[in-house]
Design a protein around this motif. Sequence first.
Motif, PDB file in Angstrom:
ATOM      1  N   ASN A 731     -11.602 -32.424  54.050  1.00 43.45           N
ATOM      2  CA  ASN A 731      -9.975 -32.356  53.942  1.00 43.45           C
ATOM      3  C   ASN A 731      -9.534 -33.214  53.043  1.00 43.45           C
ATOM      4  OD1 ASN A 731      -8.904 -30.960  55.756  1.00 43.45           O
ATOM      5  ND2 ASN A 731      -9.416 -32.113  57.518  1.00 43.45           N
ATOM      6  N   ALA A 732     -10.001 -33.052  51.690  1.00 43.29           N
ATOM      7  CA  ALA A 732      -9.737 -33.967  50.566  1.00 43.29           C
ATOM      8  C   ALA A 732      -8.429 -33.452  50.051  1.00 43.29           C
ATOM      9  CB  ALA A 732     -10.884 -33.870  49.447  1.00 43.29           C
ATOM     10  N   ILE A 733      -7.795 -32.285  50.171  1.00 41.35           N
ATOM     11  CA  ILE A 733      -6.705 -32.124  49.491  1.00 41.35           C
ATOM     12  C   ILE A 733      -5.533 -32.391  50.375  1.00 41.35           C
ATOM     13  CG2 ILE A 733      -5.447 -30.066  48.332  1.00 41.35           C
ATOM     14  CD1 ILE A 733      -8.114 -28.821  47.983  1.00 41.35           C
ATOM     15  N   PHE A 742      -2.398 -32.554  46.106  1.00 37.25           N
ATOM     16  CA  PHE A 742      -3.302 -33.393  45.135  1.00 37.25           C
ATOM     17  C   PHE A 742      -4.592 -33.498  45.987  1.00 37.25           C
ATOM     18  CE2 PHE A 742      -3.120 -37.470  47.434  1.00 37.25           C
ATOM     19  CZ  PHE A 742      -2.048 -37.562  48.293  1.00 37.25           C
ATOM     20  N   ILE A 743      -5.686 -34.099  45.212  1.00 34.37           N
ATOM     21  CA  ILE A 743      -6.987 -33.929  45.494  1.00 34.37           C
ATOM     22  C   ILE A 743      -7.611 -35.449  45.451  1.00 34.37           C
ATOM     23  CG2 ILE A 743      -9.411 -33.112  45.323  1.00 34.37           C
ATOM     24  CD1 ILE A 743      -8.375 -30.603  43.912  1.00 34.37           C
ATOM     25  N   THR A 744      -7.987 -35.935  46.772  1.00 34.43           N
ATOM     26  CA  THR A 744      -8.525 -37.296  46.725  1.00 34.43           C
ATOM     27  C   THR A 744      -9.626 -37.527  46.341  1.00 34.43           C
ATOM     28  OG1 THR A 744      -9.065 -37.293  49.024  1.00 34.43           O
ATOM     29  CG2 THR A 744      -6.874 -37.726  48.500  1.00 34.43           C
ATOM     30  N   ALA A 746     -12.185 -38.230  48.262  1.00 33.57           N
ATOM     31  CA  ALA A 746     -13.088 -37.542  49.183  1.00 33.57           C
ATOM     32  C   ALA A 746     -13.762 -36.254  49.031  1.00 33.57           C
ATOM     33  CB  ALA A 746     -12.468 -37.411  50.668  1.00 33.57           C
ATOM     34  N   CYS A 747     -13.102 -35.483  47.774  1.00 33.35           N
ATOM     35  CA  CYS A 747     -13.727 -34.473  47.253  1.00 33.35           C
ATOM     36  C   CYS A 747     -15.333 -34.430  47.283  1.00 33.35           C
ATOM     37  CB  CYS A 747     -13.233 -33.980  45.983  1.00 33.35           C
ATOM     38  SG  CYS A 747     -13.960 -32.670  45.161  1.00 33.35           S
ATOM     39  N   ILE A 748     -15.995 -33.462  47.635  1.00 30.68           N
ATOM     40  CA  ILE A 748     -17.388 -33.287  47.631  1.00 30.68           C
ATOM     41  C   ILE A 748     -18.149 -32.307  46.647  1.00 30.68           C
ATOM     42  CG2 ILE A 748     -18.020 -34.208  49.982  1.00 30.68           C
ATOM     43  CD1 ILE A 748     -18.334 -31.063  50.558  1.00 30.68           C
ATOM     44  N   LYS A 804     -16.413 -33.072  40.373  1.00 35.50           N
ATOM     45  CA  LYS A 804     -15.120 -32.985  41.438  1.00 35.50           C
ATOM     46  C   LYS A 804     -14.012 -32.200  40.963  1.00 35.50           C
ATOM     47  CE  LYS A 804     -16.258 -37.247  43.767  1.00 35.50           C
ATOM     48  NZ  LYS A 804     -15.870 -37.868  44.819  1.00 35.50           N
ATOM     49  N   ALA A 805     -13.487 -31.813  42.093  1.00 37.62           N
ATOM     50  CA  ALA A 805     -12.282 -30.822  41.715  1.00 37.62           C
ATOM     51  C   ALA A 805     -11.198 -31.404  40.966  1.00 37.62           C
ATOM     52  CB  ALA A 805     -11.679 -30.022  43.047  1.00 37.62           C
ATOM     53  N   VAL A 806     -10.514 -31.159  39.946  1.00 35.12           N
ATOM     54  CA  VAL A 806      -9.134 -31.666  39.247  1.00 35.12           C
ATOM     55  C   VAL A 806      -8.254 -30.621  39.360  1.00 35.12           C
ATOM     56  CG1 VAL A 806     -10.527 -33.346  38.042  1.00 35.12           C
ATOM     57  CG2 VAL A 806     -10.230 -31.267  36.990  1.00 35.12           C
TER      58      VAL A 806
HETATM   59  S1  SF4 Z   1     -13.994 -29.121  45.729  1.00 37.85           S
HETATM   60 FE1  SF4 Z   1     -13.505 -30.959  46.803  1.00 37.85          FE
HETATM   61  S2  SF4 Z   1     -11.417 -30.798  46.895  1.00 37.85           S
HETATM   62 FE2  SF4 Z   1     -12.140 -28.663  46.556  1.00 37.85          FE
HETATM   63  S3  SF4 Z   1     -12.342 -27.742  48.486  1.00 37.85           S
HETATM   64 FE3  SF4 Z   1     -14.395 -28.514  47.928  1.00 37.85          FE
HETATM   65  S4  SF4 Z   1     -14.295 -30.948  48.750  1.00 37.85           S
HETATM   66 FE4  SF4 Z   1     -12.143 -29.964  48.724  1.00 37.85          FE
END
Ligand code: SF4
Lengths: 846, 295
Positions: A731-733, A742-744, A746-748, A804-806
């Motif tokens: 639940n990082a978004i 936005f993406i925090t 916590a993104c894995i 990580k996702a940006v």
């Molecule tokens: S890449 Fe990061 S932000 Fe995107 S779905 Fe996976 S954990 Fe969530």
Amino acid sequence: MADFQIAIIGAGPAGLSAAARAQILDQQNQVSTPSYVLLEGFEVVAKTIQRYQKGKKVMAEPGFLDLRSDVRFEEGRREEILGWWQGRCEELGINIRYQAEVSAITGSKGAFDIALVNGENISAENIILGIGLEGNPRMLGVDGERLDRVQYNLEDPKAFHDEIILVVGAGDSAIENALALSEQNDVFILNRRDEFSRAKEGNLNLILKAISDDGHRLNCFYSTSIKSVTQNSEGKPLHVVMKTPEGDITMDCDRIVARLGAIPPRRFVESIGIQFPSERRDAIPELSRHYESNVPGVYIVGSLAGYPLIKQAMNQGYDVVEFINGNFIKPADYPLLQHQLLGLPYDREVDELLERFQALIPMFRKLNSLAFRELIIESTIIAGYPSDQVLDDARRKINTLASKLRAEGRNPRMTKVIAEGDVIYDRGEFGTSFFTIVDGEVVLENEVEGQQLRTTLGRGEFFGESSLLSGRPRGEKAIAGSNCIVVETPRRTMLKLMNSNEEVRSGIDWIFVVRELQRHFAPFAPLRELRDLGARVGTRQFDAGATIYDEGDEAASLFIVRSGAITLSRQVDGQDVLVSQLRSGKLFGQMALMGDGIRRETATATVAAEVIEVERAEFLELVQRNDARIRQLQEDVSRQVIDKARMSVRPDAAGLFRFLMRNGLGEATNVLVIDERLCVGCDNCEKACAETHEGLCRLDRKSGPTAVDVHIPSACRHCEQPHCMKDCPPNAILRAASGEVFITDACIGCGNCEKNCPYDVIRLSYAAPKKPGLLSWLLFGRGSGPGERQGFEPDAEAKARGKKAVKCDACVNVKGGPACVRACPTGAAKRIGPAEFVALVEGRMQ
Amino acid sequence: MIYRNVMRYAGGRYLWVALLLVASSFVLYFSQGGVQPPNGGTWQGYVLGTVAALLIVWLAWLGIRKRRYAGGSGTVQGWTSAHIYLGTAVLLLATLHCALQFGWNVHTLSYVLMCGVIFSGFYGLYQYLTQPQLLARNRAGEARAGLFAELYDMDGEARRLAARCSPAVGLAVKSGVERTMLGGGMGAQLLQRDGSRFMQAGSGEAAATLLPNADQQPLVDFVAARIPRAAKRSEARNLQDLLAILVRRQSLLRQLRRDIALQGWLRVWLYVHVPMTIALIVALIVHIVTTFIYW
Ligand code: SF4
Ligand SMILES: Cc1cc2nc3c(=O)[nH]c(=O)nc-3n(C[C@H](O)[C@H](O)[C@H](O)COP(=O)(O)OP(=O)(O)OC[C@H]3O[C@@H](n4cnc5c(N)ncnc54)[C@H](O)[C@@H]3O)c2cc1C
Ligand code: HEM
Ligand code: SF4
């Protein structure tokens, strides 16, 4: 005198744990003949777990719950766990009878008569039913569901290789089967919904990772169901027709593994006299807080009681034996709830509170009391106090305990204490959680035609459903009223509940409809006067491209867009010309009802859409109210007529509109649009983006589609219902109240959001090295200067953190708003919202 | 109206500011009189000079503001709009300040440099206002990367087809693809000069020769000329397919070359505008210092 004090039926985790407790109590009481018996229909313990795939990793969810059992259980492989259990059974000398399937139970508390399939009879004072749900697997429900190669369980995934296999279902077993099969087969997993909301966290992570990994032989069809299965005479043995949002597709495959859950062995349970709350197939029997059913002396635990996880089943098995023995101990999830309810102004036990709460909320009344407990565990409890001493006391109480727990390394969720008059959410804020009022009042404040409109909601009522269902920002302001206690439930939990509980789904649907009707037709009408009407109004779903009505049709109803988007078009000189594009919350088709009764345009679903249909009779009833908004409605119609007329004389404008909608503006809330007639290509927008976002630019000016000099660069649209958000395991978004998605941290880095975003605006990247100071760049030529692009090599630290996702966050943290727009020297780059789309198109046509 | 160009930014707000400035400068200028003729030395002259110098510093500050991505007041578009109008006003202010007294000295040098900056600014503004449309039209909705990707496909396709043709055609096309030139030095980019070549096999013992292939036309002609002379039907068909690819390639190259050139023109004037600004500021400092020293 009965043979036993307790007969435990079913040696699954629940039954085993109960038997172990009973055995230990016997030992403590130094009873020589066992006071209980464990009856198992299978030849070993835990048939359900035996049936798992070989080598399956069994999860010990939920992580925040402690195990309370005399039998060991923790995360491990299936074989390992079964080993512990079988071993423990022998070690304790549990009084178990195998191949002892129970066929009937008669009698009453104190003297139950248990008939076994093999003809034996056993008597007992109390009964613990732990027979699980595995009774009968649910079938596909289509022609061909019983074909040979359509199977409902999977013994050994290794038995198949290089087959094309369809796995149907979105639950844990479907996910686990699909993952295991995809090791040596091409697997397609069919999910009827558009996210895996029923899956456990751990499985969710695994499947999402596999789907997004190109190396994996696993693909997913979302919002897809099977229409029919037939046998092929040659080629692949099965021919499958599937219903997808884009229409029907067909596929040939070797095998279908359907894991659609099971139907409870309801007939058997009902034959004992146990009542179910509703006729629905997967309803769960009503239970007391001590797991006792309506038949005194018959207790139900484990998955049959509606608790789907092993740890919960084991805890219940333990607890129920204690209860029967008169020890009313507190359940294992007790402390969790205690913390959540600590800030409430009641001096009551958790269980009592829960029971009271549930009784106060009509929609949740029918929920199994344990399911309700689960709902509360996942929600935030908000307590509003009059701003005075009491408030401070409550705050102090919470803070003291929280800091104490945190010192112990725990991170509890506590009551959210607010002051009376505080805003729970504001109009225009984005938010998708759902609120239920347990006590006190909440005031909803709205503005209609310049007039302040206040509605006071009380105990048992709920709010926030509109944003939950449509993804639209909040349409009203919610203010904590006197002594309010509100349960705020996150969207994912709500979806789960709505997916598995028809009462809750229809309850929420209904209030949604009623409030929509109120909003459009009679904003000043008391809600209760519209309730019956609401119940008569239905909701319909349309796939993308489906027609809702055709131009020239006789009109019998009007519609309100509930979610998605609708295109209205018209035939002009034999050409299909778009006249309007409607998003959720908008009314359409009303013109025909107010005019000559003939549809003047064709309505189709732009993307998959849900609409509320109001028939003529209900419409008349609404507009005949003396508080109806007739003038407003008429004005809207006239305006729409003008708009439509204007649009239809401009087929070129319609073309541009269609282009914009196709490229995401149909669901966008905030999108970067570049006027190519002004853009000099200086890339200052990209530089500004990188400079304000740790050196990583989140937009690609040059890519993206263009029409009539309108360029939509690759940059986040901040969708109404963000696709990226739906399957993010941690639940990082998040979505800011102001709408920015936005993406925090916590993104894995699982890459799901990258896959799920239809506009290709998310990428996975290492962190960029820090920029040198201006001086060391100027004087020593270190790194790159302001605005300079850098093809960087990630440093060791960045690599260790992983990618990580940006993506664009619409500069949610940048003072002054989106840096790209502010940095554009020519005014070519603008971020615009739905309100400006028409202006954009019209500006183009001059 | 969502989009407005820099001239119309905020309804041309800075045009009015500039007009006001110019009008008051004229009033000031014509208030000079009496003993001294109008020039930089009167108090009015000083005021005009000071305002002009401050304005120049502020105009140059745009270079800094443009790079203050996170902070900075207003929008860069607003700044640019003001820059344009006030920059133009500076021309008048400075002219009034010096009252058209020129000579071979550092004062006039400053004036000339300033004119250089301002006129290059005019040119740049003209580019900003006109080129983007041309660029967009030329690209016709494609991104440059898309054009390059298509060119890459065409290259492969041309090679593949050429391999099926006679060795002479094969050599010509293969070398023609390899020796296609795009871009190059600044001049070549701006003027769309094309140094492409292709190789023609010599007849008999003669060595192959490299021929110019500007705009790909010679190669197209070369292949086209073979078609009527093809010995076999299949050869003619291959040549025709090849020709179609070469022509498509030619138009892609034209599009790309024009794209590069237009982009270049949009940028190249800044290479005059900015260095001249720096020179202007140096000259301005000298101008002010000497004025005070030789008072
Ligand atoms: S890449 Fe990061 S932000 Fe995107 S779905 Fe996976 S954990 Fe969530
Ligand atoms: C594929 C799959 C994967 C899962 N993975 C996990 C996981 O990783 N982690 C987790 O926590 N949970 C998991 N679960 C859920 C978990 O298996 C159940 O929650 C748990 O088994 C429930 O335990 P129970 O004791 O209530 O019932 P069950 O385990 O179903 O046990 C019921 C027992 O009763 C017996 N029985 C049934 N009818 C009769 C009768 N009439 N007479 C006598 N005996 C009878 C059966 O033979 C069986 O042994 C998974 C479930 C499935 C299907
Ligand atoms: C003495 C007067 C002027 C000075 C000192 C000056 C200086 C500058 C500077 C330093 C820049 C920043 C360039 C960069 O960093 O990329 C700039 C940009 C620019 N100037 Fe001027 N300028 C002057 C007058 C003018 C005039 C009169 C015009 C037009 C009428 C003009 C038009 C522009 C334009 C269009 C830009 C580009 C803006 C951008 O892309 O950000 N300038 N100028
Ligand atoms: S990242 Fe993609 S899916 Fe998510 S909000 Fe932005 S455009 Fe929509």
